[in-house]
Design a protein around this motif. Sequence first.
Motif, short mmCIF file in Angstrom:
data_model
loop_
_atom_site.label_atom_id
_atom_site.label_comp_id
_atom_site.label_asym_id
_atom_site.label_seq_id
_atom_site.Cartn_x
_atom_site.Cartn_y
_atom_site.Cartn_z
N CYS A 1 -8.98 1.13 -1.71
CA CYS A 1 -10.17 1.97 -1.48
C CYS A 1 -11.25 1.70 -2.52
O CYS A 1 -12.44 1.86 -2.24
CB CYS A 1 -9.78 3.44 -1.44
N CYS B 1 -7.77 1.89 3.91
CA CYS B 1 -6.58 2.50 3.31
C CYS B 1 -5.40 2.27 4.25
O CYS B 1 -5.48 2.60 5.43
CB CYS B 1 -6.81 3.99 3.12
N CYS C 1 -0.15 7.91 -0.49
CA CYS C 1 -0.91 6.86 -1.17
C CYS C 1 0.05 5.87 -1.83
O CYS C 1 1.08 6.26 -2.36
CB CYS C 1 -1.83 7.49 -2.22
N CYS D 1 -2.53 1.29 -4.17
CA CYS D 1 -2.88 -0.12 -4.02
C CYS D 1 -4.32 -0.37 -4.46
O CYS D 1 -4.72 -1.50 -4.66
CB CYS D 1 -2.71 -0.54 -2.56
N ARG D 2 -5.11 0.69 -4.58
CA ARG D 2 -6.51 0.63 -5.02
C ARG D 2 -7.39 -0.17 -4.07
O ARG D 2 -8.45 -0.67 -4.45
CB ARG D 2 -6.62 0.03 -6.43
S1 SF4 Z 1 -6.40 2.64 -0.27
FE1 SF4 Z 1 -6.60 4.10 -1.98
S2 SF4 Z 1 -5.92 6.05 -1.11
FE2 SF4 Z 1 -5.22 4.48 0.29
S3 SF4 Z 1 -3.15 3.98 -0.37
FE3 SF4 Z 1 -4.50 2.55 -1.45
S4 SF4 Z 1 -4.98 3.55 -3.40
FE4 SF4 Z 1 -4.13 5.11 -2.06
#
Ligand code: SF4
Lengths: 139, 465
Positions: free
Chosen positions: B386, B392, B380, B383-384
């Motif tokens: 999700c 992701c 992970c 990056c938020r």
């Molecule tokens: S999308 Fe969510 S789970 Fe995937 S890398 Fe970014 S923060 Fe992590």
Amino acid sequence: MYREQQITLGLFYCQNVPESREENRQALEEEFGKSLRLFPIPCSGRLEPVHLLKALERFADAAFIITCPVGACRYFEGNHRAKKRVERTRKILSDIGMEPERVGIAIGSKEAPKTLAQQAREIFREISLLGPSPVFGQE
Amino acid sequence: MPSKYAIHTLAVPHRFKSVSRSGIIAWEEGCLKCAVCVKKRCVYGVYDNRDLDPMQMIDSIDNQCMNCLRCIQGCPKELIHKSLNPEYKALGDSYWAPDIIAKLWYQAETGKIPVSGAGYPGPFSGPGFDSMWTDMSEIVRPTRDGIHGREYISTAIDLGRTTRHISFDEEKGLESGSARILDIPLPIILRTPTFGAISKDTINGWTRAAKGLGTLMALPQKMISSTPEGSAPWVIPMISPEESGAPAITEETRVAEVPWNEEVSGLVGEMEDRYPSLLMSVRLPMDHRAEERALVLAEDGVSIIHMEAAWNGVSMGGDGGFLKDGIRSVHLRLVEAGIRDEITLLSSGGIAMAEHVPKAIICGADGVFVDFPILIALECRMCRRCTKGLSCPVEIQGASPSWVASRVRNLVGAWHNQLLEVMGAMGIRDARRLRGEVGRAIFFEELDRATFGSMGQVEEGCELE
Ligand code: SF4
């Protein structure tokens, strides 16, 4: 390869482009969804024809680079070199019978700086005339 | 003595190319075409098998480069440069900083302790846990033959409550039922993070890891159906009062958790009566009322208090307090009331590095919950995306349970070794003895106050020249 979107743009940009931080990038991705893939690079001089060609080969209908204004490069000649490399890539494309306009460069301006989002929209407008790339068209 | 607890790790490669700290910028223009180019002389051969990952546009030279900078110094026309990677700088946030994320990736991949090389270039003190320095004065002794040497350093802790004194019944037998204890081999409990592109497979993998490590995994009630069969003893169901549906507790459940409310002690008592071996934990938000509330809970005979801080270790009450101070104040309050030993105090929020585990324990916690590191172990990038419904970048939801379990095992293995190192260097051989041992640490704020507190103050009526 089957793709839902009409046009996909692979967009490289130098870290000096205004408003090109991670939050700006995510906002743009939210707006354009899968039709935009963004690649921040430390300096536009890092770009080589292989980056653009690989993007065209794998997922993009067009691949562009946004650079900082002439004379503003941290590495002195990065944007100048990026321009030459884009020209070289265009030549390769026309040699193999593809539209050279599928790759391009947007050089920032010191007088009228544009943000990443503004430039991305302009590039989208430009490439919308091109239509989907023949690379993915045969299926 | 029981056989030594050891976590066996095995390198587990990333699924994606990781974001490297720096990148090479090499100009072609102006190249002198030397007979033997510096790139050919790279001792690691990174320029030889160069490869580009087209979906992420990650060049293999950046991941393989060991930063010896020979090529950069050697090129006669100075055509090779190295620069920080903007994607790396954009990782995470101010708390989950890029260097922390990269170190967690390394530990999950290799199972090894990250070593940063000679010299330490960073600041000596900072906010949060960085203002605590642990005592390493005994580093020469217990580690004489290594942390896995002859001397046994135990990281086990007890969960549950003990009684103040032993009592006997009419037949002069020991009165039972008063002490309820569960011991786990390390002071680390896993817990689902508050966001993440996770799937059933991820939860399955995390639970497997917890079981393999002999610790527990705290899961919201609705995720429990994704755990593998037979894992109930290793799962802590986080029961939420609003949620209906099948009760998450079975006869095999050993620990369950409920959020704090005014009447929680009653509920806890009821549950513990119904399940004779169940330990109930109360999740208490860390804020300025936590001390009082913890005291009431302890007096009511609750077994475990879980002090929960926000994702970055700060107080939930918005007063800016940090986890370490929150734990300390609750711990000391319970010590003053003479009931600290009767209750288990766990803490969560902002535990991001191995050293945070012993530091939280020194502040007075018995053990900690680890949440985001078990997500970062799966690559992970914090990056938020999700949380906004974007895809992701490392497709965590697609990772297989066995990969997830081994990555988490590696991470916890590396943390366990660091805990052993720190305890060895402090001359402490039992994690239970480390609790509240503030004598084994220096707190920067206290040192600063003691040294400079009286200086630099201008007395009223005095003119500075
Ligand atoms: S999308 Fe969510 S789970 Fe995937 S890398 Fe970014 S923060 Fe992590």
